[in-house]
Design an enzyme around this catalytic site. Structure first.
Site, PDB file in Angstrom:
ATOM      1  N   ARG A 101       0.908  -1.226  -0.311  1.00  0.00           N
ATOM      2  CA  ARG A 101      -0.111  -0.292   0.324  1.00  0.00           C
ATOM      3  C   ARG A 101       0.833   0.805   0.404  1.00  0.00           C
ATOM      4  NH1 ARG A 101      -2.131   2.227   6.253  1.00  0.00           N
ATOM      5  NH2 ARG A 101      -0.207   0.881   7.097  1.00  0.00           N
ATOM      6  N   SER A 161      -4.233   5.671   5.243  1.00  0.00           N
ATOM      7  CA  SER A 161      -4.208   3.758   5.358  1.00  0.00           C
ATOM      8  C   SER A 161      -4.365   3.794   3.763  1.00  0.00           C
ATOM      9  CB  SER A 161      -5.565   3.382   5.812  1.00  0.00           C
ATOM     10  OG  SER A 161      -5.643   3.706   7.176  1.00  0.00           O
ATOM     11  N   GLU A 214     -18.278   4.319  -1.022  1.00  0.00           N
ATOM     12  CA  GLU A 214     -18.257   4.081  -1.753  1.00  0.00           C
ATOM     13  C   GLU A 214     -18.326   3.735  -3.154  1.00  0.00           C
ATOM     14  OE1 GLU A 214     -16.201   2.966   2.383  1.00  0.00           O
ATOM     15  OE2 GLU A 214     -18.192   3.189   1.447  1.00  0.00           O
ATOM     16  N   PHE A 251     -14.020  -2.753   0.697  1.00  0.00           N
ATOM     17  CA  PHE A 251     -15.136  -1.737   0.544  1.00  0.00           C
ATOM     18  C   PHE A 251     -15.358  -1.686  -0.935  1.00  0.00           C
ATOM     19  CE2 PHE A 251     -13.898  -0.191   4.831  1.00  0.00           C
ATOM     20  CZ  PHE A 251     -14.825  -0.976   5.198  1.00  0.00           C
ATOM     21  N   HIS A 253      -5.052  -2.917   2.345  1.00  0.00           N
ATOM     22  CA  HIS A 253      -6.028  -3.893   3.360  1.00  0.00           C
ATOM     23  C   HIS A 253      -6.694  -5.076   3.365  1.00  0.00           C
ATOM     24  CE1 HIS A 253      -4.738  -0.225   5.108  1.00  0.00           C
ATOM     25  NE2 HIS A 253      -4.675  -0.782   6.082  1.00  0.00           N
ATOM     26  N   ASP A 301      -7.891  -5.342  12.203  1.00  0.00           N
ATOM     27  CA  ASP A 301      -9.059  -5.155  11.944  1.00  0.00           C
ATOM     28  C   ASP A 301     -10.313  -6.375  12.235  1.00  0.00           C
ATOM     29  OD1 ASP A 301      -7.728  -2.887  12.283  1.00  0.00           O
ATOM     30  OD2 ASP A 301      -7.831  -2.567  10.099  1.00  0.00           O
ATOM     31  N   ARG A 306      -1.463  -4.620   3.704  1.00  0.00           N
ATOM     32  CA  ARG A 306      -1.082  -3.495   5.062  1.00  0.00           C
ATOM     33  C   ARG A 306      -0.188  -4.246   5.661  1.00  0.00           C
ATOM     34  NH1 ARG A 306      -4.446  -3.211  10.420  1.00  0.00           N
ATOM     35  NH2 ARG A 306      -3.471  -1.622  11.287  1.00  0.00           N
TER      36      ARG A 306
END
Length: 309
Positions: A7, A33, A54, A79, A105, A113, A163
Site C-alpha cells: 500500500r 491508510s 464507496e 469496501f 488492506h 481489524d 497492509r
C-alpha cells in the site's frame, strides 16, 4: 533486508506517475491508510475525498473516465470489492471504462481489524466481472511497476495491496509485464504457484524442500486475470504436480484459476492453499499459522501433491 507494505508502494507510485495531468485520484475517507494522501499532498487539485460512500465513488470514477480521465478509486478491499460491487460491475466493468481500483488492506494480514475488514473474497468477485484486469503484486518493486502498467492499460484494473510490510523479492532490473507469470526458481518435482505476499513464503518453502531432496519450481502470478496459461501448462507438464498459495478463499481465487487451466490442458494433482472460513482479529503471524498460510504448510502440500502423481 528492509520491508515495505505494498500500500505504501501504491501511494509512492501515484506520486511518481502523477505528473500526468490526466490522472485523477479518488478516495473514500481513508487516504492516510491507503496512502493516497501522498498524491493529495503533491497534486491537491486532482484529488477528491468522496467520503464514506464507496458506491458513489465508483460511479463518479466512471463518469470522470467517460470524460477521458484516468481515474484511481481507492479504499479498503472489503469496501471496493464488497460494498461497491454493483457499481464496479455495472458502471466500470460493463462499460469497460478506464478506472483503476486501488484496493488496500486485502487479506488476513490486516490482522487486528478482524473478519469485517479482512477481505478474502475480492479476487473471486473481481474475476467474475468481464473486462476486469486483476493485479496482486508481491513486493514494493512489483507494486510500483504494476501501477505504471495499470495506467498504460486501457480499461478497468483491480489492484490488490496489503497492509503488512513484506520483503522485496525482485531485483532492481525486474520488469513487470501485464498478464505474464514470472518463474522465480526452476525445478522438476513440483511447482509452487503463488500470488501476493505468499510468493515470499513459496520461495522459503522451496528452500526447505531442497534440503529434503525435492526440487520445487516457483512461479509468481502477479496478474490473476488475464492469467498466464502458458507458464502454468508448461509447469504442469514438466513437474507433474502443482501447489497454489494465496491469501484468499480457496474458492474463486488463484487456485480456482489454475485448476481451470490445468484440468482442461494438462491434468495433474493440484493442492490449493488458502482459507475456507472467515478471518478473525489477531496478529498477522499468528493468523498465518492458524489458517495454514505458511511455508511449512506449502512444504506439506507439496509432498502430498508429489505423492499423488
Amino acid at each position: 533486508m528492509s520491508k515495505k507494505a505494498t500500500r505504501e508502494s501504491y501511494g509512492a507510485a501515484l506520486v511518481k506517475y502523477g505528473n500526468n495531468s490526466n490522472i485523477v485520484v479518488l478516495d473514500a475517507d481513508l487516504s492516510k491508510s491507503t496512502k493516497t494522501d501522498m498524491f493529495k499532498k503533491e497534486y491537491p487539485e486532482r484529488f477528491i475525498n468522496m467520503g464514506i460512500a464507496e458506491g458513489n465513488m465508483m460511479c463518479v470514477a466512471a463518469g470522470l473516465a467517460a470524460a477521458g480521465k484516468t481515474v484511481f478509486a481507492s479504499t479498503f478491499a472489503m469496501f471496493a470489492a464488497g460494498r461497491a460491487f454493483e457499481q464496479v460491475r455495472n458502471s466500470i466493468g460493463y462499460t469497460k471504462l478506464n478506472v483503476k481500483i486501488g484496493a488496500t488492506h486485502a487479506g488476513i494480514s490486516v490482522g487486528e481489524d478482524g473478519a469485517s475488514h479482512q477481505c478474502l473474497e475480492d479476487i473471486a468477485l473481481m474475476r467474475s466481472i468481464p473486462n476486469m484486469v486483476i493485479i496482486n503484486p508481491a513486493d514494493d518493486t512489483e507494486a510500483m511497476q504494476a501501477v505504471k502498467a495499470a495506467i498504460e492499460h486501457d480499461g478497468p484494473v483491480y489492484m490488490r495491496f496489503g497492509r503488512l510490510a513484506v520483503e522485496n523479492i525482485n531485483s532492481d532490473d525486474y520488469e513487470f509485464e501485464l498478464g505474464k507469470g514470472v518463474q522465480l526458481k526452476d525445478g522438476k518435482d513440483v511447482t509452487i504457484i503463488a500470488t501476493g505476499l505468499m510468493v515470499g513464503m513459496a520461495l522459503e518453502a522451496a528452500e526447505i524442500l531442497k534440503a529434503d531432496g525435492i526440487d520445487a519450481r516457483v512461479i509468481n502470478i502477479h496478474t490473476i486475470k488475464p492469467i498466464d496459461a502458458d507458464i502454468i501448462i508448461k509447469a504442469a507438464k514438466e513437474t507433474g504436480a502443482i501447489v497454489t498459495a494465496e491469501e484468499h478463499y480457496i474458492m474463486g481465487g488463484l487456485g480456482s484459476a489454475v485448476t481451470e487451466i490445468v484440468c482442461s490442458n494438462a491434468p495433474v494433482p493440484v493442492k490449493i492453499i488458502g482459507t475456507d472460513r472467515f478471518g478473525k482479529s489477531g496478529k498477522p503471524a499468528e493468523l498465518f499459522k492458524e489458517y495454514g498460510l505458511t511455508a511449512e504448510n506449502i512444504v506439506k502440500n507439496s509432498k502430498d501433491a508429489i505423492a499423488m502423481k
